[in-house]
Design an enzyme around this catalytic site. Structure first.
Site, PDB file in Angstrom:
ATOM      1  N   CYS A   1       0.230  -1.746  16.086  1.00 45.42           N
ATOM      2  CA  CYS A   1       0.329  -1.456  14.657  1.00 45.42           C
ATOM      3  C   CYS A   1      -0.223  -2.614  13.832  1.00 45.42           C
ATOM      4  O   CYS A   1       0.166  -3.772  14.024  1.00 45.42           O
ATOM      5  CB  CYS A   1       1.786  -1.203  14.292  1.00 45.42           C
ATOM      6  SG  CYS A   1       2.069  -1.041  12.517  1.00 45.42           S
TER       7      CYS A   1
ATOM      8  N   CYS B   1       3.294   8.374   1.068  1.00 44.35           N
ATOM      9  CA  CYS B   1       3.807   7.493   2.114  1.00 44.35           C
ATOM     10  C   CYS B   1       4.029   6.128   1.460  1.00 44.35           C
ATOM     11  O   CYS B   1       3.082   5.527   0.951  1.00 44.35           O
ATOM     12  CB  CYS B   1       2.758   7.423   3.224  1.00 44.35           C
ATOM     13  SG  CYS B   1       3.166   6.307   4.550  1.00 44.35           S
TER      14      CYS B   1
ATOM     15  N   CYS C   1      -1.954   6.256   9.864  1.00 48.20           N
ATOM     16  CA  CYS C   1      -0.759   5.604  10.403  1.00 48.20           C
ATOM     17  C   CYS C   1      -1.112   4.319  11.125  1.00 48.20           C
ATOM     18  O   CYS C   1      -2.021   4.302  11.954  1.00 48.20           O
ATOM     19  CB  CYS C   1      -0.087   6.495  11.432  1.00 48.20           C
ATOM     20  SG  CYS C   1       0.580   7.993  10.787  1.00 48.20           S
TER      21      CYS C   1
ATOM     22  N   SER D   1      10.254   6.494  15.616  1.00 48.26           N
ATOM     23  CA  SER D   1       9.008   6.184  16.321  1.00 48.26           C
ATOM     24  C   SER D   1       9.355   5.856  17.769  1.00 48.26           C
ATOM     25  O   SER D   1       9.803   4.754  18.070  1.00 48.26           O
ATOM     26  CB  SER D   1       8.305   4.995  15.651  1.00 48.26           C
ATOM     27  OG  SER D   1       7.981   5.330  14.323  1.00 48.26           O
ATOM     28  N   LEU D   2       9.153   6.824  18.648  1.00 54.57           N
ATOM     29  CA  LEU D   2       9.566   6.651  20.051  1.00 54.57           C
ATOM     30  C   LEU D   2       8.441   5.973  20.838  1.00 54.57           C
ATOM     31  O   LEU D   2       8.625   4.899  21.401  1.00 54.57           O
ATOM     32  CB  LEU D   2       9.945   8.015  20.628  1.00 54.57           C
ATOM     33  CG  LEU D   2      10.602   8.026  21.995  1.00 54.57           C
ATOM     34  CD1 LEU D   2      11.855   7.160  22.027  1.00 54.57           C
ATOM     35  CD2 LEU D   2      10.944   9.460  22.410  1.00 54.57           C
TER      36      LEU D   2
ATOM     37  N   GLY E   1       6.096  -1.778   6.762  1.00 58.43           N
ATOM     38  CA  GLY E   1       7.468  -2.263   6.871  1.00 58.43           C
ATOM     39  C   GLY E   1       8.396  -1.332   7.620  1.00 58.43           C
ATOM     40  O   GLY E   1       8.064  -0.190   7.920  1.00 58.43           O
ATOM     41  N   GLU E   2       9.560  -1.868   7.956  1.00 61.32           N
ATOM     42  CA  GLU E   2      10.595  -1.110   8.654  1.00 61.32           C
ATOM     43  C   GLU E   2      11.728  -0.855   7.645  1.00 61.32           C
ATOM     44  O   GLU E   2      12.466  -1.778   7.280  1.00 61.32           O
ATOM     45  CB  GLU E   2      11.085  -1.931   9.865  1.00 61.32           C
ATOM     46  CG  GLU E   2      12.379  -1.457  10.485  1.00 61.32           C
ATOM     47  CD  GLU E   2      12.402   0.010  10.888  1.00 61.32           C
ATOM     48  OE1 GLU E   2      11.500   0.462  11.603  1.00 61.32           O
ATOM     49  OE2 GLU E   2      13.342   0.708  10.468  1.00 61.32           O
TER      50      GLU E   2
ATOM     51  N   SER F   1      11.514   6.740   8.241  1.00 62.53           N
ATOM     52  CA  SER F   1      11.096   6.544   9.628  1.00 62.53           C
ATOM     53  C   SER F   1      11.546   5.172  10.125  1.00 62.53           C
ATOM     54  O   SER F   1      11.446   4.178   9.407  1.00 62.53           O
ATOM     55  CB  SER F   1       9.568   6.628   9.717  1.00 62.53           C
ATOM     56  OG  SER F   1       9.131   6.389  11.034  1.00 62.53           O
TER      57      SER F   1
ATOM     58  N   GLU G   1       0.816  -1.211   0.000  1.00 65.92           N
ATOM     59  CA  GLU G   1       0.000   0.000   0.000  1.00 65.92           C
ATOM     60  C   GLU G   1       0.849   1.261   0.000  1.00 65.92           C
ATOM     61  O   GLU G   1       1.943   1.295   0.564  1.00 65.92           O
ATOM     62  CB  GLU G   1      -0.906   0.005   1.242  1.00 65.92           C
ATOM     63  CG  GLU G   1      -1.902  -1.138   1.204  1.00 65.92           C
ATOM     64  CD  GLU G   1      -2.780  -1.253   2.438  1.00 65.92           C
ATOM     65  OE1 GLU G   1      -3.874  -1.815   2.322  1.00 65.92           O
ATOM     66  OE2 GLU G   1      -2.371  -0.797   3.521  1.00 65.92           O
TER      67      GLU G   1
ATOM     68  N   CYS H   1       5.770  -6.616   8.326  1.00 65.67           N
ATOM     69  CA  CYS H   1       6.870  -6.097   9.146  1.00 65.67           C
ATOM     70  C   CYS H   1       7.194  -7.131  10.214  1.00 65.67           C
ATOM     71  O   CYS H   1       6.295  -7.741  10.786  1.00 65.67           O
ATOM     72  CB  CYS H   1       6.471  -4.783   9.814  1.00 65.67           C
ATOM     73  SG  CYS H   1       7.810  -4.052  10.791  1.00 65.67           S
TER      74      CYS H   1
ATOM     75  N   CYS I   1       5.218  -4.434  16.585  1.00 65.38           N
ATOM     76  CA  CYS I   1       4.731  -3.446  17.566  1.00 65.38           C
ATOM     77  C   CYS I   1       3.259  -3.759  17.829  1.00 65.38           C
ATOM     78  O   CYS I   1       2.495  -4.021  16.892  1.00 65.38           O
ATOM     79  CB  CYS I   1       4.900  -2.034  17.028  1.00 65.38           C
ATOM     80  SG  CYS I   1       6.622  -1.653  16.639  1.00 65.38           S
TER      81      CYS I   1
END
Ligand code: SAH
Ligand code: SF4
Length: 377
Positions: free
Chosen positions: A123, A109, A344, A225-226, A171-172, A203, A96, A116, A120
């Protein structure tokens, strides 16, 4: 020919590789530039479109290479102008991209992986697990297909209505760094889409050793991403924290090579009753103090079944106020495209990996990372 017999994908080749290929075919160097411009400036979908390349050259390319072009599977348009596309890859995976128009910029984006691995717990992409990395061609082609479609929709002039890119889709990106870096080189090339590095943000959830590489090997902007202010809490929300806890993550941010006037964006998803208290805001202000930073506060976008809830609006305001009073630049991110599940953390193409798996129970998230990018951890 590449191992396994598959033909190399023209869309994934770096410029020097394309030049070498065109040279091997006995063509003059300027043909490589023409081909590159067709692939990455015009976003040509087929070799047939490349009408100023001779038929024999196109036939030779067709015999020795393949050309990966994503197929548009779905298009959903939000009342706020956001558009979410689902693209089908050559092997039938769904990924996407989300288009977000604003008055002064038009941002896409993009996704960097199918799913991923980092799990998390808030997510949607994280619930899918990792199916595979995207290739450089699949990463850049999201941009090409979006540009072409946006021209058709009258959203801006050809060949490139888009002005900004954020690697905040599925994804990361730093878990697929070599391919993301190759894609960045194509996207920033002046004969390609020619994005400015000031307008491209990558990110990460905090893969500390790869953050260093991002800083040394590229010039794009960093977002982190904290999402939590204590290790105990971040361990539960983001299993990657057990590998690289907050102290190491912020040390990597402090030593990130920063261009003049740049800031690191810290993303902080506000989870109602979990990390949205005044004490969290105070800790957050202390953690980022001294780092040239901007905090993006993202009220949780609901993903049914994950067990979290959105924060109360007055909590969001109070949290923002505490940061503001301590001279921390913070913005509350608009909840874009929520009516089409494009916001997000809501990206999870149904069927991409055979459907979402059950999220890990608190304390049992995936800590063992697979290492598809060969990054050595
Ligand atoms: N893997 C990278 C890139 C994806 S960015 C990273 O995590 O940084 C996706 C952003 O959306 C991250 O900042 C993440 O914290 C945020 N996010 C994930 N799930 C969310 C949700 N349900 N609501 C709001 N934001 C979410
Ligand atoms: Fe992966 Fe980022 Fe989602 Fe975490 S927030 S699961 S790292 S996409």
């Amino acid at each position: 020919m590449s191992p396994g017999g598959a033909l190399p994908d023209l869309r994934s080749l770096a410029r020097p590789e394309l030049a070498a290929l065109v040279g091997e075919l006995g063509e003059k160097p300027f043909r490589a530039r023409q081909l590159f411009r067709w692939l990455h400036r015009n976003g040509a979908a087929t070799l047939d479109e490349m009408t100023d390349l001779s038929r024999p050259l196109r036939a030779a390319l067709a015999a020795r290479t393949s050309l990966m072009t994503l197929e548009r599977a779905t298009e959903q348009r939000s009342v706020d102008g956001t558009i979410k596309w689902t693209w089908r890859t050559g092997d039938g995976k769904l990924i996407e991209s989300v288009y977000m128009p604003e008055t002064d910029r038009k941002t896409l984006c993009v996704s960097s992986q199918v799913g991923c691995a980092l799990g998390c717990t808030f997510c949607m992409t994280g619930t899918m697990g990792l199916a595979r990395n995207l290739t450089p061609g699949e990463i850049v082609d999201q941009v090409h297909r979006a540009n072409r479609r946006l021209v058709e929709l009258g959203e801006g002039p050809a060949p490139r209505p888009l002005t900004n890119l954020v690697f905040m889709g599925m994804g990361e990106p730093l878990h697929n760094f070599d391919r993301v870096k190759a894609a960045l080189e194509l996207l920033l090339d002046e004969d390609g889409p020619n994005f400015s590095h000031r307008h491209v943000t990558v990110s990460t959830s905090g893969l500390v050793p790869v953050m260093r590489r991002l800083g040394e090997e590229t010039q794009v902007k960093l977002a982190v991403s904290l999402n939590a202010t204590t290790d105990a809490q971040r361990d539960l929300l983001m299993p990657i924290n057990r590998r690289w806890p907050i102290g190491e993550l912020l040390a990597a941010c402090r030593s990130f090579p920063m261009k003049q006037g740049r800031r690191i964006t810290f993303e902080y998803v506000l989870l109602g009753g979990v990390n949205d208290t005044d004490a969290d805001a105070l800790r957050l202000s202390r953690l980022v103090a001294g780092i040239p930073a901007k905090v993006n506060l993202i009220p949780y976008n609901d993903n049914p079944g994950l067990g979290f809830q959105a924060p109360a609006p007055e909590r969001v305001e109070a949290f923002h106020r505490i940061l503001f009073d301590r001279n921390i630049t913070a913005v509350i991110r608009k909840n874009r495209g929520a009516d089409i599940a494009a916001a997000c953390g809501q990206l999870a193409a149904v069927g991409a990996t055979g459907g979402p798996r059950r999220p890990a129970a608190p304390g049992q998230g995936a800590v063992t990372l697979t290492d598809p990018g060969g990054l050595g951890y």
